[in-house]
Design a protein around this motif. Sequence first.
Motif, PDB file in Angstrom:
ATOM      1  N   ILE A 165      53.211  15.665 -12.684  1.00 33.75           N
ATOM      2  CA  ILE A 165      51.929  15.746 -11.971  1.00 33.75           C
ATOM      3  C   ILE A 165      50.848  16.268 -12.909  1.00 33.75           C
ATOM      4  O   ILE A 165      49.731  15.737 -12.959  1.00 33.75           O
ATOM      5  CB  ILE A 165      52.050  16.646 -10.719  1.00 33.75           C
ATOM      6  N   VAL A 166      51.171  17.314 -13.663  1.00 33.86           N
ATOM      7  CA  VAL A 166      50.211  17.861 -14.629  1.00 33.86           C
ATOM      8  C   VAL A 166      49.858  16.794 -15.663  1.00 33.86           C
ATOM      9  O   VAL A 166      48.678  16.587 -15.989  1.00 33.86           O
ATOM     10  CB  VAL A 166      50.767  19.128 -15.315  1.00 33.86           C
ATOM     11  N   ALA A 167      50.867  16.098 -16.175  1.00 34.43           N
ATOM     12  CA  ALA A 167      50.632  15.065 -17.191  1.00 34.43           C
ATOM     13  C   ALA A 167      49.696  13.979 -16.668  1.00 34.43           C
ATOM     14  O   ALA A 167      48.735  13.592 -17.347  1.00 34.43           O
ATOM     15  CB  ALA A 167      51.960  14.456 -17.635  1.00 34.43           C
ATOM     16  N   ARG A 168      49.960  13.472 -15.461  1.00 28.03           N
ATOM     17  CA  ARG A 168      49.121  12.406 -14.905  1.00 28.03           C
ATOM     18  C   ARG A 168      47.695  12.894 -14.646  1.00 28.03           C
ATOM     19  O   ARG A 168      46.728  12.159 -14.853  1.00 28.03           O
ATOM     20  CB  ARG A 168      49.721  11.880 -13.592  1.00 28.03           C
ATOM     21  N   THR A 169      47.564  14.143 -14.187  1.00 32.89           N
ATOM     22  CA  THR A 169      46.233  14.701 -13.920  1.00 32.89           C
ATOM     23  C   THR A 169      45.437  14.823 -15.216  1.00 32.89           C
ATOM     24  O   THR A 169      44.250  14.475 -15.269  1.00 32.89           O
ATOM     25  CB  THR A 169      46.354  16.079 -13.236  1.00 32.89           C
ATOM     26  N   GLY A 172      41.537  12.453 -19.328  1.00 31.58           N
ATOM     27  CA  GLY A 172      41.391  12.119 -20.743  1.00 31.58           C
ATOM     28  C   GLY A 172      41.696  13.266 -21.689  1.00 31.58           C
ATOM     29  O   GLY A 172      41.266  13.257 -22.845  1.00 31.58           O
ATOM     30  N   THR A 173      42.473  14.260 -21.228  1.00 35.12           N
ATOM     31  CA  THR A 173      42.753  15.434 -22.075  1.00 35.12           C
ATOM     32  C   THR A 173      44.250  15.664 -22.297  1.00 35.12           C
ATOM     33  O   THR A 173      44.644  16.716 -22.789  1.00 35.12           O
ATOM     34  CB  THR A 173      42.155  16.713 -21.450  1.00 35.12           C
ATOM     35  N   TYR A 174      45.079  14.690 -21.960  1.00 33.95           N
ATOM     36  CA  TYR A 174      46.529  14.891 -22.040  1.00 33.95           C
ATOM     37  C   TYR A 174      47.019  14.906 -23.483  1.00 33.95           C
ATOM     38  O   TYR A 174      46.793  13.976 -24.244  1.00 33.95           O
ATOM     39  CB  TYR A 174      47.237  13.786 -21.262  1.00 33.95           C
ATOM     40  N   ASP A 175      47.680  15.985 -23.859  1.00 39.94           N
ATOM     41  CA  ASP A 175      48.363  16.108 -25.145  1.00 39.94           C
ATOM     42  C   ASP A 175      49.791  16.535 -24.829  1.00 39.94           C
ATOM     43  O   ASP A 175      50.032  17.698 -24.503  1.00 39.94           O
ATOM     44  CB  ASP A 175      47.675  17.150 -26.029  1.00 39.94           C
ATOM     45  N   PRO A 176      50.754  15.610 -24.885  1.00 40.37           N
ATOM     46  CA  PRO A 176      52.123  15.951 -24.476  1.00 40.37           C
ATOM     47  C   PRO A 176      52.754  17.072 -25.289  1.00 40.37           C
ATOM     48  O   PRO A 176      53.685  17.721 -24.820  1.00 40.37           O
ATOM     49  CB  PRO A 176      52.889  14.635 -24.651  1.00 40.37           C
TER      50      PRO A 176
END
Length: 201
Positions: free
Chosen positions: A43-47, A52-56
Motif C-alpha cells: 500500500i505504501v509503495a503504490r501510494t 512520483g516519489t517511490y524509491d524501493p
Amino acid sequence: MTRDDLFNTNASIVRDLAAAIARNAPKAHILVISNLVISTVPIVARTLEKAGTYDPTRLFGITTLDVVRASRFLSSIAGTDPAQTPVTVVGGHSGVTIVPLLSQSSAGTAVEQGSEAWKAFVHRIQYRGDEVVQAKDGAGSATLNMAYAAAKFTNLLLRTLKGEVGIVTPTFVKSPLFASHGIEFFSSAVELGVSVHFRVC
C-alpha cells in the motif's frame, strides 16, 4: 480482533501516512510495522508511486519481531542466550508465510527437523501474534513487542546511515528473489547500506 480487522483498521491509516510522507519528506526511509506488513508495505509503495516519489530502496517492512521470537523460542530449548542465538526468518510476516531457517542457526539442531516438537516450534513462531491477540481478547495486538522490534531495526538502519558496514538483517522489501513468480515483496536477509540503501543477500 482478527488479522483482517487489523488490516481494515490500518490500511487507510498507512495510505494516508504514506501520502503525507510523499508530500513532506519524499527522501525519507520508511519503516512499516503496521499489520499486516505483507499488505501494508505494498500500500505504501503504490501510494508513493502515485505521488512520483517511490524509491524501493528506502521502504522496509519490519519483520524483526519474527526474528526476535524465533531466537527467543530456540534459545529456551537450546539453553542459550537469545542475543547469541540468531535465526534468519524469511517469507512474509503472517502465519505460514513466516519461515524460520532453523538449519542455518548454530542452535538449530536443538530441535530435530521434521519432528512433532519441530512442527510445534515452527507453528509457535508463525502464530504467536495470533496468540497475543487472543490473550488480549480483541483489545489489540503485540504492541510492546512490535515497539521493541521497530526500535531494534531502526537502530540497525541508523548505524548504517552513520557509515557502519556489514549489517545484515531480515526485512520485507521489494526483492528480486521471486519476482519471476509474481512475488514483488519478500522478507529475506538484507545488507543495509548508505549508497544503495540495501542489498538482498
